[in-house]
Design an enzyme around this catalytic site. Structure first.
Site, PDB file in Angstrom:
ATOM      1  N   ASP A  61       1.927  -5.565  11.062  1.00  0.00           N
ATOM      2  CA  ASP A  61       2.834  -5.197  12.149  1.00  0.00           C
ATOM      3  C   ASP A  61       2.453  -5.927  13.428  1.00  0.00           C
ATOM      4  O   ASP A  61       3.316  -6.428  14.154  1.00  0.00           O
ATOM      5  CB  ASP A  61       2.785  -3.685  12.398  1.00  0.00           C
ATOM      6  CG  ASP A  61       3.566  -2.907  11.351  1.00  0.00           C
ATOM      7  OD1 ASP A  61       4.256  -3.537  10.521  1.00  0.00           O
ATOM      8  OD2 ASP A  61       3.460  -1.661  11.357  1.00  0.00           O
ATOM      9  N   THR A 111      -0.678   7.641  -0.835  1.00  0.00           N
ATOM     10  CA  THR A 111      -1.935   7.712  -1.588  1.00  0.00           C
ATOM     11  C   THR A 111      -2.934   6.652  -1.156  1.00  0.00           C
ATOM     12  O   THR A 111      -4.103   6.721  -1.537  1.00  0.00           O
ATOM     13  CB  THR A 111      -1.654   7.478  -3.086  1.00  0.00           C
ATOM     14  OG1 THR A 111      -1.104   6.154  -3.237  1.00  0.00           O
ATOM     15  CG2 THR A 111      -0.666   8.501  -3.620  1.00  0.00           C
ATOM     16  N   ARG A 114       0.859  -1.176   0.000  1.00  0.00           N
ATOM     17  CA  ARG A 114       0.000   0.000   0.000  1.00  0.00           C
ATOM     18  C   ARG A 114       0.897   1.228   0.000  1.00  0.00           C
ATOM     19  O   ARG A 114       1.757   1.373   0.867  1.00  0.00           O
ATOM     20  CB  ARG A 114      -0.891  -0.013   1.243  1.00  0.00           C
ATOM     21  CG  ARG A 114      -1.858   1.126   1.272  1.00  0.00           C
ATOM     22  CD  ARG A 114      -2.980   0.860   2.237  1.00  0.00           C
ATOM     23  NE  ARG A 114      -2.696   1.304   3.583  1.00  0.00           N
ATOM     24  CZ  ARG A 114      -3.613   1.825   4.379  1.00  0.00           C
ATOM     25  NH1 ARG A 114      -4.861   1.939   3.972  1.00  0.00           N
ATOM     26  NH2 ARG A 114      -3.318   2.198   5.583  1.00  0.00           N
ATOM     27  N   ASP A 157      -2.307  -1.815  12.317  1.00  0.00           N
ATOM     28  CA  ASP A 157      -1.701  -2.463  11.149  1.00  0.00           C
ATOM     29  C   ASP A 157      -1.612  -3.969  11.411  1.00  0.00           C
ATOM     30  O   ASP A 157      -0.835  -4.422  12.261  1.00  0.00           O
ATOM     31  CB  ASP A 157      -0.302  -1.875  10.903  1.00  0.00           C
ATOM     32  CG  ASP A 157       0.293  -2.402   9.599  1.00  0.00           C
ATOM     33  OD1 ASP A 157       0.429  -3.643   9.456  1.00  0.00           O
ATOM     34  OD2 ASP A 157       0.619  -1.591   8.721  1.00  0.00           O
TER      35      ASP A 157
HETATM   36  N1  URA Z   1      -4.315  -2.292   6.765  1.00  0.00           N
HETATM   37  C1  URA Z   1      -4.203  -2.578   8.083  1.00  0.00           C
HETATM   38  O1  URA Z   1      -3.376  -3.406   8.484  1.00  0.00           O
HETATM   39  N2  URA Z   1      -5.009  -1.934   8.940  1.00  0.00           N
HETATM   40  C2  URA Z   1      -5.925  -1.034   8.546  1.00  0.00           C
HETATM   41  O2  URA Z   1      -6.641  -0.492   9.393  1.00  0.00           O
HETATM   42  C3  URA Z   1      -6.028  -0.767   7.163  1.00  0.00           C
HETATM   43  C4  URA Z   1      -5.208  -1.403   6.291  1.00  0.00           C
END
Ligand code: URA
Length: 207
Positions: free
Chosen positions: A202, A107, A103, A199
């Site tokens: 993570d 953006t 990602r 995340d």
């Molecule tokens: N990716 C993630 O790991 N968490 C989110 O809230 C959005 C995308």
């Protein structure tokens, strides 16, 4: 829009609550994510096609069932690996296809960087695995790649979704069902799901 299948089983919701909490460290996060992934996969596979097989028990011959089609698991790297690790032991014969989509943090747009897809996609039941359906960009991009490679029976399994992600996904892929444990309120300015769980990659891998 086809409504998502929201898995409201109390155990699913307990695991979800645990992985949402910032009090949950990485090891426990992974353990509860795995338990939740098992439940989501059970729900996602409820309608799998089967065929009758004849087997011999120690006492007699009888009928049983076998899966009608091969299963392909497609984790979106990297967070999808957290779901795949839990699901593969449930279907050890499954093929695992990897799709890498990063990602762009500026953006929030998907950037595909890797795909290794098997030739059996056209005859397989395909399960796309990504814990978070945020903007829907990664999932849309992955399904587009899978369809281009011949997949016709695809289900998206995600832990947490949100209305914008579900809408964007349904707009591009109305034929692909979504199985999720939650539809959260929405996205923040960085396109993270709120309340969400942060995340997922993570938290799952301790980075
Ligand atoms: N990716 C993630 O790991 N968490 C989110 O809230 C959005 C995308």
């Amino acid at each position: 829009m086809i409504p998502p299948v929201i898995v409201t089983h109390p155990l699913a919701q307990i695991h979800l609550t645990t992985i949402r909490s910032t009090d949950t460290p990485c090891g426990q996060f992974r353990w509860h994510l795995h338990r939740l992934a098992e439940i989501l996969f059970m729900e996602a596979t409820r309608g799998l096609g089967t065929e009758t097989v004849r087997i011999q028990t120690p006492l007699t011959e009888t009928e049983g069932v076998a899966l009608a089609r091969p299963i392909v698991l497609v984790p979106i790297l990297r967070a999808g690996l957290g779901l795949q690790e839990a699901i593969l032991p449930l279907v050890p014969e499954a093929t695992v296809a990897h799709v890498g989509i990063a990602r762009d943090e500026e953006t929030a747009l998907p950037v595909p960087y890797y795909a290794k897809l098997p030739a059996i996609l056209p005859e397989a039941d395909v399960f796309l695995l990504d814990p978070m359906l945020a903007t829907g960009g990664s999932a849309c991009s992955a399904v587009t790649q899978l369809k281009a490679a011949g997949a016709t029976r695809i289900t998206l399994i995600c832990v947490v979704s949100c209305p914008p992600g579900l809408q964007a996904f349904a707009d591009q892929h109305p034929d692909v069902p979504v199985v999720t444990a939650a539809v959260d309120e929405g996205l923040n300015e960085r396109c993270y799901i709120v309340p969400g769980l942060g995340d997922a990659g993570d938290r799952c891998f301790g980075t």
